[in-house]
Design an enzyme around this catalytic site. Structure first.
Site, PDB file in Angstrom:
ATOM      1  N   ASP A 147     -87.865  -6.980 -50.294  1.00 55.25           N
ATOM      2  CA  ASP A 147     -87.975  -6.316 -48.917  1.00 55.25           C
ATOM      3  C   ASP A 147     -86.942  -6.782 -47.929  1.00 55.25           C
ATOM      4  OD1 ASP A 147     -90.259  -5.054 -49.977  1.00 55.25           O
ATOM      5  OD2 ASP A 147     -91.888  -6.346 -48.796  1.00 55.25           O
TER       6      ASP A 147
ATOM      7  N   ARG B  42     -83.931   0.811 -52.224  1.00 54.89           N
ATOM      8  CA  ARG B  42     -85.156   1.663 -51.788  1.00 54.89           C
ATOM      9  C   ARG B  42     -84.886   1.988 -50.145  1.00 54.89           C
ATOM     10  NH1 ARG B  42     -90.008  -2.281 -49.968  1.00 54.89           N
ATOM     11  NH2 ARG B  42     -90.704  -2.013 -52.249  1.00 54.89           N
TER      12      ARG B  42
HETATM   13  P1  FDA Z   1     -92.955   8.142 -39.887  1.00 54.27           P
HETATM   14  O1  FDA Z   1     -93.106   7.071 -39.112  1.00 54.27           O
HETATM   15  O2  FDA Z   1     -92.000   9.353 -39.298  1.00 54.27           O
HETATM   16  O3  FDA Z   1     -94.319   8.770 -40.420  1.00 54.27           O
HETATM   17  C1  FDA Z   1     -94.212  10.087 -41.011  1.00 54.27           C
HETATM   18  C2  FDA Z   1     -95.959  10.395 -41.366  1.00 54.27           C
HETATM   19  O4  FDA Z   1     -96.316   9.505 -42.237  1.00 54.27           O
HETATM   20  C3  FDA Z   1     -96.856  10.263 -40.138  1.00 54.27           C
HETATM   21  O5  FDA Z   1     -96.554  11.729 -39.253  1.00 54.27           O
HETATM   22  C4  FDA Z   1     -98.068   9.943 -40.703  1.00 54.27           C
HETATM   23  O6  FDA Z   1     -98.548  10.859 -41.214  1.00 54.27           O
HETATM   24  C5  FDA Z   1     -97.830   9.004 -41.835  1.00 54.27           C
HETATM   25  N1  FDA Z   1     -97.682   7.471 -41.512  1.00 54.27           N
HETATM   26  C6  FDA Z   1     -96.535   6.937 -41.234  1.00 54.27           C
HETATM   27  N2  FDA Z   1     -96.955   5.518 -41.033  1.00 54.27           N
HETATM   28  C7  FDA Z   1     -98.268   5.472 -41.036  1.00 54.27           C
HETATM   29  C8  FDA Z   1     -99.303   4.622 -40.868  1.00 54.27           C
HETATM   30  N3  FDA Z   1     -98.951   3.384 -40.500  1.00 54.27           N
HETATM   31  N4  FDA Z   1    -100.712   5.044 -40.662  1.00 54.27           N
HETATM   32  C9  FDA Z   1    -100.838   6.229 -40.844  1.00 54.27           C
HETATM   33  N5  FDA Z   1    -100.078   7.086 -41.277  1.00 54.27           N
HETATM   34  C10 FDA Z   1     -98.802   6.925 -41.233  1.00 54.27           C
HETATM   35  N6  FDA Z   1     -89.863  -1.103 -43.509  1.00 54.27           N
HETATM   36  C11 FDA Z   1     -88.817  -2.262 -43.447  1.00 54.27           C
HETATM   37  O7  FDA Z   1     -88.444  -2.571 -42.436  1.00 54.27           O
HETATM   38  N7  FDA Z   1     -88.477  -3.126 -44.728  1.00 54.27           N
HETATM   39  C12 FDA Z   1     -89.138  -2.755 -45.790  1.00 54.27           C
HETATM   40  O8  FDA Z   1     -88.598  -3.473 -46.808  1.00 54.27           O
HETATM   41  C13 FDA Z   1     -89.984  -1.889 -45.984  1.00 54.27           C
HETATM   42  N8  FDA Z   1     -90.651  -1.702 -47.318  1.00 54.27           N
HETATM   43  C14 FDA Z   1     -91.394  -0.294 -47.485  1.00 54.27           C
HETATM   44  C15 FDA Z   1     -91.908   0.055 -48.547  1.00 54.27           C
HETATM   45  C16 FDA Z   1     -92.396   1.331 -48.704  1.00 54.27           C
HETATM   46  C17 FDA Z   1     -92.997   1.561 -50.141  1.00 54.27           C
HETATM   47  C18 FDA Z   1     -92.883   2.079 -47.612  1.00 54.27           C
HETATM   48  C19 FDA Z   1     -93.349   3.367 -47.903  1.00 54.27           C
HETATM   49  C20 FDA Z   1     -92.380   1.595 -46.199  1.00 54.27           C
HETATM   50  C21 FDA Z   1     -91.732   0.532 -46.526  1.00 54.27           C
HETATM   51  N9  FDA Z   1     -91.146   0.204 -44.984  1.00 54.27           N
HETATM   52  C22 FDA Z   1     -90.391  -0.843 -44.855  1.00 54.27           C
HETATM   53  C23 FDA Z   1     -91.712   0.762 -43.928  1.00 54.27           C
HETATM   54  C24 FDA Z   1     -90.943   1.736 -43.281  1.00 54.27           C
HETATM   55  O9  FDA Z   1     -89.839   1.191 -42.717  1.00 54.27           O
HETATM   56  C25 FDA Z   1     -91.622   2.574 -42.153  1.00 54.27           C
HETATM   57  O10 FDA Z   1     -91.958   1.874 -41.121  1.00 54.27           O
HETATM   58  C26 FDA Z   1     -92.823   3.444 -42.579  1.00 54.27           C
HETATM   59  O11 FDA Z   1     -92.808   3.949 -43.788  1.00 54.27           O
HETATM   60  C27 FDA Z   1     -93.442   4.367 -41.756  1.00 54.27           C
HETATM   61  O12 FDA Z   1     -92.222   5.601 -41.560  1.00 54.27           O
HETATM   62  P2  FDA Z   1     -92.478   6.708 -42.251  1.00 54.27           P
HETATM   63  O13 FDA Z   1     -91.032   6.869 -42.998  1.00 54.27           O
HETATM   64  O14 FDA Z   1     -93.539   7.011 -43.253  1.00 54.27           O
HETATM   65  O15 FDA Z   1     -92.176   7.962 -41.213  1.00 54.27           O
END
Ligand code: FDA
Length: 319
Positions: free
Chosen positions: A130, A181
């Site tokens: 990560d 990733r």
């Molecule tokens: P965005 O925040 O724009 O959300 C899009 C939509 O997703 C929202 O409208 C909502 O519907 C849903 N959603 C998102 N977050 C939600 C929540 N907390 N609760 C409910 N619904 C939610 N980061 C990092 O800095 N280092 C890492 O190693 C990782 N590893 C990692 C692994 C995996 C498998 C994932 C999916 C994510 C990570 N992350 C991470 C976290 C990533 O950086 C980010 O903070 C989250 O994925 C939220 O962003 P989205 O891309 O979903 O978009």
């Protein structure tokens, strides 16, 4: 502002002590965390696997304060690799280098990472490192590169789209064939290093995604791997449907088969979308965190979405 406040809270020891003692806090956190024990985590992965979804297990913990705690985190991680093998789970693991002692002793953290990589190799498994905050981006990439040079091919990196530097990092990783990733980024970063506006992060995410997809289409056929454990070169980790749509169309344009990229999401978030993509034939992997050190992870999930804060507060009144 709310996002910054919750990310700051994720590092506050006093808040951690106070919140983790409250039953309502665990009730809310358990939406995002599979359980406090490895047994509960295994059950969660078995449920996902039955639904055709792969997993990556994360034994929660970060910013370990002494090397003894780092050594026990290594032991626990070796045991979970053993359990994945015993139960025949379609799951790899995700680790954090600060859990392995990176803040205390870089060389020791590297040796800890190698112990995990060796066990993973022995059990035919893959380790995703990560990415944490920007103070350790470079050292994290250095240690991943060093293990790669030492011949480990069962590890991958994470790149955060909010950082300006990420395009260069992606090009270097793709050139070496190190699996990536792509995420938006979950920490609090200064504007000197990271896009402060969500719209710019989204645009950068799309651009990086295209670079990754093009790079991967030039790499040829995927390596031999144990199905469900080894991911393809490209993993798109987001719940954002617009980002996913763009990734799908970039992959189609590049002529990539569906199995050449993987969508990843977090446990407890957008299960509907996880199933939809799996039904369309894309590999989907869910990040399954478990363990007693759930507080900072939970705070970051609250930071991402204001609605989660109301969900948290509503648990206070739930009997
Ligand atoms: P965005 O925040 O724009 O959300 C899009 C939509 O997703 C929202 O409208 C909502 O519907 C849903 N959603 C998102 N977050 C939600 C929540 N907390 N609760 C409910 N619904 C939610 N980061 C990092 O800095 N280092 C890492 O190693 C990782 N590893 C990692 C692994 C995996 C498998 C994932 C999916 C994510 C990570 N992350 C991470 C976290 C990533 O950086 C980010 O903070 C989250 O994925 C939220 O962003 P989205 O891309 O979903 O978009």
């Amino acid at each position: 502002m709310l996002r910054g406040a919750f990310i700051s809270l994720s590092r506050a020891q006093w808040a951690q002590r106070w919140i983790t003692r409250k039953k309502f806090a665990w009730r809310a956190a358990s939406r995002f965390i599979a359980g406090e024990t490895p047994e509960e985590a295994v059950l969660a992965v078995q449920r996902l696997n039955r639904e055709g979804i792969h997993a990556t297990l994360d034994n929660l913990g970060e910013n370990t304060e002494d090397l003894r705690a780092a050594a026990s985190a290594v032991e626990e991680t070796l045991l979970i690799l053993e359990r994945i093998k015993q139960h025949g789970l379609n799951s790899n693991i995700s680790i954090k280098l600060t859990q392995l002692g990176l803040d205390l002793d870089v060389e020791q953290a590297y040796q800890n990472m190698l112990s995990i990589l060796s066990k993973a190799r022995e059990t035919q498994n893959f380790v995703r490192v990560d990415m944490e905050d920007s103070s350790i981006t470079q050292v994290t990439l250095n240690l991943i590169g060093r293990a790669w040079e030492e011949g480990f091919r069962n590890l991958g990196a994470v790149i955060q789209a909010y950082l300006y530097r990420s395009e260069e990092d992606i090009r270097q990783l793709v050139e070496r064939g190190i699996p990536i990733r792509l995420v938006k980024g979950a920490y609090k970063e200064p504007a000197a290093l990271a896009y402060p506006r969500k719209r710019d992060v989204d645009l950068h995410f799309d651009r990086l995604c295209e670079i990754l997809i093009l790079g991967s289409s030039l790499q040829g056929s995927p390596r031999t791997r144990v199905a469900g454990r080894f991911p393809p070169l490209v993993a798109i980790a987001t719940h954002d449907e617009n980002r996913i749509r763009r990734a799908v169309s970039a992959a189609e344009k590049a002529g990539l088969p569906r199995e050449a990229l993987e969508f990843q999401m977090l446990y407890g978030i957008r299960r509907d979308l996880q199933h939809e993509l799996a039904h369309q034939g894309y590999p989907v992997r869910v990040y399954v965190p478990y363990g007693t050190h759930w507080y900072p992870y939970f705070m970051r999930r609250l930071a991402e979405r204001p609605a989660n804060v109301w969900f948290f507060v509503s648990n206070l009144f739930h009997r």
